[in-house]
Design an enzyme around this catalytic site. Structure first.
Site, PDB file in Angstrom:
ATOM      1  N   CYS A   1      94.177 -54.446 135.071  1.00 42.56           N
ATOM      2  CA  CYS A   1      95.132 -54.546 136.183  1.00 42.56           C
ATOM      3  C   CYS A   1      94.934 -55.797 137.015  1.00 42.56           C
ATOM      4  CB  CYS A   1      95.048 -53.300 137.058  1.00 42.56           C
ATOM      5  SG  CYS A   1      93.516 -53.231 138.003  1.00 42.56           S
TER       6      CYS A   1
ATOM      7  N   GLU B   1      61.012 -24.758 111.594  1.00 47.62           N
ATOM      8  CA  GLU B   1      62.095 -24.705 110.602  1.00 47.62           C
ATOM      9  C   GLU B   1      62.692 -26.085 110.420  1.00 47.62           C
ATOM     10  OE1 GLU B   1      64.903 -21.924 112.205  1.00 47.62           O
ATOM     11  OE2 GLU B   1      63.375 -20.397 112.450  1.00 47.62           O
TER      12      GLU B   1
ATOM     13  N   TYR C   1      69.728 -18.834 110.872  1.00 46.29           N
ATOM     14  CA  TYR C   1      68.435 -19.041 111.526  1.00 46.29           C
ATOM     15  C   TYR C   1      68.237 -18.229 112.805  1.00 46.29           C
ATOM     16  CZ  TYR C   1      71.374 -22.533 113.872  1.00 46.29           C
ATOM     17  OH  TYR C   1      72.387 -23.166 114.536  1.00 46.29           O
TER      18      TYR C   1
ATOM     19  N   LEU D   1      69.645 -27.259 121.700  1.00 45.84           N
ATOM     20  CA  LEU D   1      68.223 -27.399 121.989  1.00 45.84           C
ATOM     21  C   LEU D   1      67.921 -28.714 122.673  1.00 45.84           C
ATOM     22  CD1 LEU D   1      66.759 -26.204 118.571  1.00 45.84           C
ATOM     23  CD2 LEU D   1      66.936 -24.927 120.688  1.00 45.84           C
TER      24      LEU D   1
ATOM     25  N   LYS E   1      63.564 -34.793 116.572  1.00 48.66           N
ATOM     26  CA  LYS E   1      64.525 -35.589 115.818  1.00 48.66           C
ATOM     27  C   LYS E   1      63.785 -36.690 115.062  1.00 48.66           C
ATOM     28  CE  LYS E   1      68.612 -34.905 116.519  1.00 48.66           C
ATOM     29  NZ  LYS E   1      69.462 -35.128 117.635  1.00 48.66           N
TER      30      LYS E   1
ATOM     31  N   CYS F   1      89.683 -57.360 136.756  1.00 48.21           N
ATOM     32  CA  CYS F   1      89.845 -56.256 135.809  1.00 48.21           C
ATOM     33  C   CYS F   1      90.769 -56.671 134.658  1.00 48.21           C
ATOM     34  CB  CYS F   1      90.437 -55.044 136.531  1.00 48.21           C
ATOM     35  SG  CYS F   1      90.857 -53.700 135.406  1.00 48.21           S
TER      36      CYS F   1
ATOM     37  N   LYS G   1      65.629 -28.666 110.505  1.00 52.61           N
ATOM     38  CA  LYS G   1      66.852 -28.741 111.301  1.00 52.61           C
ATOM     39  C   LYS G   1      67.970 -29.218 110.382  1.00 52.61           C
ATOM     40  CE  LYS G   1      68.658 -30.419 115.678  1.00 52.61           C
ATOM     41  NZ  LYS G   1      69.900 -30.981 115.168  1.00 52.61           N
TER      42      LYS G   1
ATOM     43  N   ASP H   1      71.415 -30.384 108.984  1.00 56.03           N
ATOM     44  CA  ASP H   1      72.426 -31.239 109.604  1.00 56.03           C
ATOM     45  C   ASP H   1      73.830 -30.803 109.186  1.00 56.03           C
ATOM     46  OD1 ASP H   1      73.415 -33.208 111.139  1.00 56.03           O
ATOM     47  OD2 ASP H   1      72.904 -34.858 109.790  1.00 56.03           O
TER      48      ASP H   1
ATOM     49  N   CYS I   1      94.810 -48.238 138.694  1.00 58.82           N
ATOM     50  CA  CYS I   1      94.561 -49.034 137.487  1.00 58.82           C
ATOM     51  C   CYS I   1      94.909 -48.193 136.250  1.00 58.82           C
ATOM     52  CB  CYS I   1      93.100 -49.451 137.452  1.00 58.82           C
ATOM     53  SG  CYS I   1      92.580 -50.130 135.870  1.00 58.82           S
TER      54      CYS I   1
ATOM     55  N   CYS J   1      86.239 -51.622 138.947  1.00 63.61           N
ATOM     56  CA  CYS J   1      87.580 -51.920 139.400  1.00 63.61           C
ATOM     57  C   CYS J   1      87.900 -50.841 140.427  1.00 63.61           C
ATOM     58  CB  CYS J   1      88.549 -51.840 138.214  1.00 63.61           C
ATOM     59  SG  CYS J   1      90.259 -51.747 138.731  1.00 63.61           S
TER      60      CYS J   1
ATOM     61  N   ASP K   1      77.800 -17.880  83.854  1.00 65.64           N
ATOM     62  CA  ASP K   1      79.006 -17.920  84.700  1.00 65.64           C
ATOM     63  C   ASP K   1      80.168 -17.169  84.058  1.00 65.64           C
ATOM     64  OD1 ASP K   1      77.471 -19.444  86.272  1.00 65.64           O
ATOM     65  OD2 ASP K   1      78.681 -21.287  86.107  1.00 65.64           O
ATOM     66  N   ALA K   2      80.271 -17.299  82.716  1.00 62.79           N
ATOM     67  CA  ALA K   2      81.415 -16.697  82.012  1.00 62.79           C
ATOM     68  C   ALA K   2      81.428 -15.186  82.208  1.00 62.79           C
ATOM     69  CB  ALA K   2      81.354 -17.037  80.532  1.00 62.79           C
ATOM     70  N   GLU K   3      80.251 -14.591  82.247  1.00 65.43           N
ATOM     71  CA  GLU K   3      80.182 -13.139  82.399  1.00 65.43           C
ATOM     72  C   GLU K   3      80.670 -12.741  83.805  1.00 65.43           C
ATOM     73  OE1 GLU K   3      76.665 -11.471  80.805  1.00 65.43           O
ATOM     74  OE2 GLU K   3      76.870  -9.615  81.973  1.00 65.43           O
ATOM     75  N   TYR K   4      80.243 -13.524  84.787  1.00 61.17           N
ATOM     76  CA  TYR K   4      80.693 -13.274  86.164  1.00 61.17           C
ATOM     77  C   TYR K   4      82.224 -13.362  86.233  1.00 61.17           C
ATOM     78  CZ  TYR K   4      81.165 -13.775  91.231  1.00 61.17           C
ATOM     79  OH  TYR K   4      81.532 -13.597  92.549  1.00 61.17           O
TER      80      TYR K   4
END
Ligand code: IVH
Length: 670
Positions: free
Chosen positions: A406, A112, A221, A83, A309, A403, A114, A116, A426, A421, A33-36
Site C-alpha cells: 500500500c 515407541e 498406539y 506431544l 524428533k 509497504c 513415532k 510419520d 492495507c 505497516c 491369495d487365490a484361496e482368500y
C-alpha cells in the site's frame, strides 16, 4: 432361508477375518491369495442372492458406500492432544527430571517409534467398528469411516465385544508410496511430496474407492479413555489392543532409565532407513497410568510423554532473491526465494528470514550459497551462509522504507525487531486477517484458501470478515476454479460457523496478543461480546493467564468505533456472539461435596466413564489425582477396587461407592 446358508456365511466371515488378520496384522499369511479371493467371491455371491446377510462388518464391506458430498464433523469424546518435542539429550533429561519429581525413581518408560502418518481415532461399539475420524483441531475431527474401512489391518469387528475408542497413526508404506508416485508420473499427475502427504491425501478423498486403491496401513498406539478398560499402564493397553486383533507396532520397548531411552533412540536412528515405513522420531511415554494421572497435562500436551524428533537433514542451495510479505498485524517479513531443493522429503523453495536483524546477523546476501534445514522437520529455515563460495557478485539486502502493498511508510516500533505497516486498510493485511479468521482454531471454515480470499477481496465481494456472511451462491460460482459443489460446501461451512462459541470469533478477530487459549479463557469468563467490550483492563488482569499487555490490547481494540460496527454487522448477519461451551465455576463458588477436595478414583465404574467422572468432579470444584496419600480427602471406589482402597482405609480417608458419586453429581445438575 436355510440354516446351512447362514452357517456358511458365518464360516466364511470367520475364515476371511482370520486370513485377513494373519496377512495384514501379523504379517504372516497362512493361505495363498487365490484361496482368500475364492472365499471372498463365494461370500459376495451369497450376499448378492441374500442381501439381508450382508452385515456392515462383512469382509465384503470394505469398499462399500457412496461417494460423499463432504465429511461430517466428529467431536472427540476426549481431546486428541499432540506431544511436546525434544530435539536432543538435554531436552530428554529435562523431561526425565520433571517426570521423576512427580512420579519418583520407579517410573518406567514405554518407548515407541513415532510413525510419520496422520493421527486417527477408531470407535468400536460392542466390538463393531462404527466410526473413524481424523484428529482435526484435537477436539473436532472429520468422519472418515468409509476410507478407514478400506485399510485391511483395521478389523471391522474386534475379537471381543468391547466398546472402546482407540487411536493410532494411519500411514502409507514406503513401497506403496513409490509405486503410487511412479503411476502418477506415468499419468502426468502431480506427485505426492512424501508418504505422509500421500496418506493424508488418500484419507481426505470423498470417494472411498480411491483410499482403497492406495494400500494404507495403521499402527494403533493408545486407548481414548484407558481408565474404562481396567488397564493400568500403556504396556497393558497395547497388550489389550493386540488381544482385540488391532495392529500395534512390535518395536516398542520398556526402559527403566533415560539412558536406556537414549540407547533405544540411537538404535533406531541407525535402523530407521531399513523400516518399510517412515518414522520421524521416538515417542517416550510414562508407562503407569497412575503416574500419568499424577503428571497430568499442560494446555497443549501431556506431561507424561514427549516426542523425540530426529535431527533435521541439512542441504545446500542458492538464495536467488528476497521477497517481502505482509502479515495480518502489518509485520513485514522477508522470505528467501531458493533454488528448489529436496530436504526431509519435500521440495523447498522458500524460507522465512524473519526480520532484518537476522539477515544482518547471518550476513545473508542475494546470490549466496546457503545451508537450509527444516525446523521440527516442517518449517524451512536458513541455517548459515557458505562464505567460501562467494564470488563477489552477491548483493546485500536492504529493507524498503515503504509497504510493498500500500506504499505507506514502514515503522519500527520501540522494542521490536520487526518493521510494520501501520495502515489498518492495507489490502495485504486485510487478506491475511481474513485467512486467519477462517483458520481452524478460529472460525474453522473449510474451503476458503488464500487464493479464494484474494479473489473475493480483489473483486470487492468482501472487505471485512462480516461480509463473508453475505456471500451468495452466484457470487461464489463466478470465481475462478469454483464449481457448484465447492460453492455449496463453502456456503454450508460458512453457515455452520455462525454457531461457533464466542472464543472462536474472539480469536479469529486477531486482537494482538490474544491467542486461541486466551480467547477461550476470556470467553469462559465474560460469556458474551457485550460484557467483554465493557471490561476494563483491571477486570481483565484479574483473570488468571491474562497479563497487562493483553488486557491493554483488548481494551484498545474495543475502543475503536469501526470494531464496534463490525461486531454489530456480524450480529446482524446471524453470527453467534455468546459463549456456548461448558461452564466452569471457580472452586470457591461451587457448593458441592467435592469443592476444594482432592479426590482419587479407583476400581471399575459402571454408570459413567472415568474420564466423565473426572470431568464432572472437576466442574464441581474437586481435584482428581492418581494416587492415595495423606493429602487425599476422598476415595471413590468402583467394583474390584484394590490397593488404593486398602491404603485409603489405613489412612482413615472417607470412601464413597459409585452410587454415592452419581447421586452427588445428579444433585448438582438439577
Ligand atoms: S501418542 C497424547 N504414539 O505423533 C499422546 N503418537 O505429537 C498422543 N504419533 O499426534 C500421541 N506415532 O499423530 C503417539 N507411537 C506414537 C506415535 C504418535 C506417531 C504421532 C501422533 C501425534 C504426534 C505427536
Amino acid at each position: 432361508m436355510s440354516e446351512s446358508v447362514d452357517n456358511r456365511v458365518q464360516e466364511l466371515h470367520d475364515l476371511l477375518n482370520q486370513y485377513n488378520y494373519e496377512y495384514h496384522v501379523l504379517d504372516k499369511p497362512s493361505v495363498p491369495d487365490a484361496e482368500y479371493d475364492q472365499l471372498l467371491n463365494e461370500l459376495k455371491q451369497i450376499e448378492a442372492e441374500h442381501p439381508e446377510l450382508a452385515t456392515s462388518d462383512s469382509p465384503t464391506q470394505r469398499v462399500g458406500g457412496a461417494v460423499l458430498e463432504q465429511f461430517s464433523k466428529v467431536t472427540h469424546r476426549t481431546s486428541m492432544l499432540s506431544l511436546g518435542n525434544a530435539f536432543n539429550e538435554e531436552d530428554l533429561k529435562d523431561f526425565d527430571r520433571k517426570v521423576r519429581e512427580v512420579a519418583g525413581d520407579g517410573a518406567m518408560y514405554s518407548c515407541e517409534l513415532k510413525i510419520d502418518g496422520l493421527a486417527v481415532s477408531l470407535r468400536y461399539e460392542d466390538g463393531l467398528f462404527v466410526q473413524g475420524a481424523t484428529r482435526g483441531d484435537g477436539s473436532v475431527g472429520e468422519d472418515i469411516t468409509a476410507n478407514l474401512k478400506t485399510i485391511r489391518s483395521i478389523p471391522l469387528r474386534l475379537k471381543k465385544p468391547l466398546s472402546i475408542e482407540v487411536r493410532g497413526e494411519a500411514f502409507m508404506p514406503k513401497s506403496s508410496f513409490l509405486k503410487l508416485n511412479e503411476e502418477r508420473e506415468r499419468k502426468e499427475e502431480a506427485l505426492f511430496a512424501n508418504p505422509r502427504n500421500a496418506a493424508a491425501g488418500s484419507l481426505r478423498q470423498l470417494d472411498p474407492r480411491i483410499a482403497a486403491s492406495r494400500n494404507l496401513d495403521i499402527f494403533l498406539y493408545a486407548i481414548g479413555d484407558p481408565g474404562d478398560t481396567g488397564v493400568r499402564s500403556q504396556s497393558e493397553g497395547m497388550k489389550l489392543l493386540d488381544e482385540m486383533g488391532l495392529k500395534t507396532n512390535p518395536e516398542r520397548r520398556m526402559c527403566k532409565s533415560i539412558d536406556e531411552v537414549m540407547n533405544y533412540i540411537h538404535e533406531w536412528t541407525e535402523k530407521r532407513a531399513d523400516l518399510s515405513y517412515d518414522i520421524d522420531g521416538i515417542v517416550i511415554k510414562v508407562d503407569s497410568l497412575d503416574h500419568q494421572e499424577e503428571l497430568g497435562f499442560t494446555a497443549k500436551s501431556p506431561r507424561w510423554a514427549i516426542a523425540y524428533k530426529f535431527p533435521a537433514e541439512e542441504v545446500v542451495t542458492v538464495l536467488h532473491d528476497i521477497e517481502l510479505s505482509i502479515g495480518r498485524t502489518g509485520v513485514v517479513t522477508p522470505t528467501a526465494l531458493l533454488e528448489p531443493v529436496r530436504v526431509a522429503g519435500t521440495t523447498v523453495q522458500r524460507a522465512s528470514l524473519h526480520n532484518e536483524d537476522l539477515i544482518r546477523e547471518k550476513d545473508i546476501r542475494i546470490g549466496d550459497h546457503v545451508v537450509i534445514k527444516k525446523a521440527g522437520d516442517i518449517i524451512p529455515e536458513v541455517v548459515s551462509v557458505i562464505t567460501e563460495k562467494r564470488t563477489g557478485e552477491e548483493k546485500e539486502f536492504n529493507m524498503p522504507t515503504h509497504c510493498p502493498a500500500c506504499d505507506s511508510e514502514l515503522e519500527r516500533l520501540e522494542g521490536e525487531v520487526a518493521l510494520r505497516c501501520l495502515n489498518p486498510k492495507c489490502p495485504a493485511q486485510l487478506q491475511e486477517g481474513l485467512t486467519h479468521f477462517v483458520s481452524r482454531n478460529a472460525m474453522n471454515i473449510d474451503g476458503l484458501g488464500e487464493k479464494v480470499i484474494a479473489q473475493l477481496y480483489q473483486s470487492e465481494l468482501i472487505r471485512d470478515v462480516a461480509d463473508l456472511y453475505t456471500l451468495t451462491r452466484e457470487q461464489l460460482i463466478g470465481l475462478d476454479r469454483m464449481g457448484e459443489k465447492s460453492a455449496d460446501n463453502l456456503l454450508k461451512a460458512i453457515e455452520a460457523s455462525k454457531e461457533n462459541s464466542m472464543e472462536k470469533l474472539l480469536f479469529g478477530l486477531g486482537i494482538r496478543h490474544v491467542g486461541a487459549k486466551a480467547a477461550r479463557t476470556i470467553a469462559e469468563h465474560f460469556h458474551s461480546f457485550d460484557a467483554l467490550k465493557e471490561a476494563t483492563a483491571e477486570e481483565l488482569c484479574q483473570i488468571d493467564e491474562i497479563g497487562n499487555k493483553m488486557a491493554d490490547a483488548i481494551v484498545t481494540y474495543f475502543e475503536n468505533e469501526e470494531v464496534l460496527e463490525l461486531i454489530e454487522e456480524l450480529r446482524e448477519n446471524g453470527v453467534n456472539l455468546a459463549y456456548t461451551g461448558p461452564v466452569k465455576k471457580k472452586a470457591e463458588e461451587i457448593d458441592s461435596a467435592f469443592s476444594g477436595k482432592t479426590i482419587v478414583l479407583t476400581g471399575k465404574l459402571a454408570q459413567l466413564t472415568r474420564g466423565d467422572a473426572k470431568e464432572k468432579i472437576e466442574l464441581l470444584g474437586g481435584k482428581v489425582t492418581g494416587s492415595v496419600s495423606k493429602k487425599t480427602d476422598l476415595l471413590i471406589a468402583g467394583e474390584d477396587a484394590g490397593s488404593k482402597l486398602t491404603k485409603a482405609q489405613d489412612l482413615n480417608i472417607p470412601v464413597w461407592d459409585e452410587d454415592r458419586l452419581v447421586e452427588e453429581i445428579r444433585k448438582q445438575e438439577v
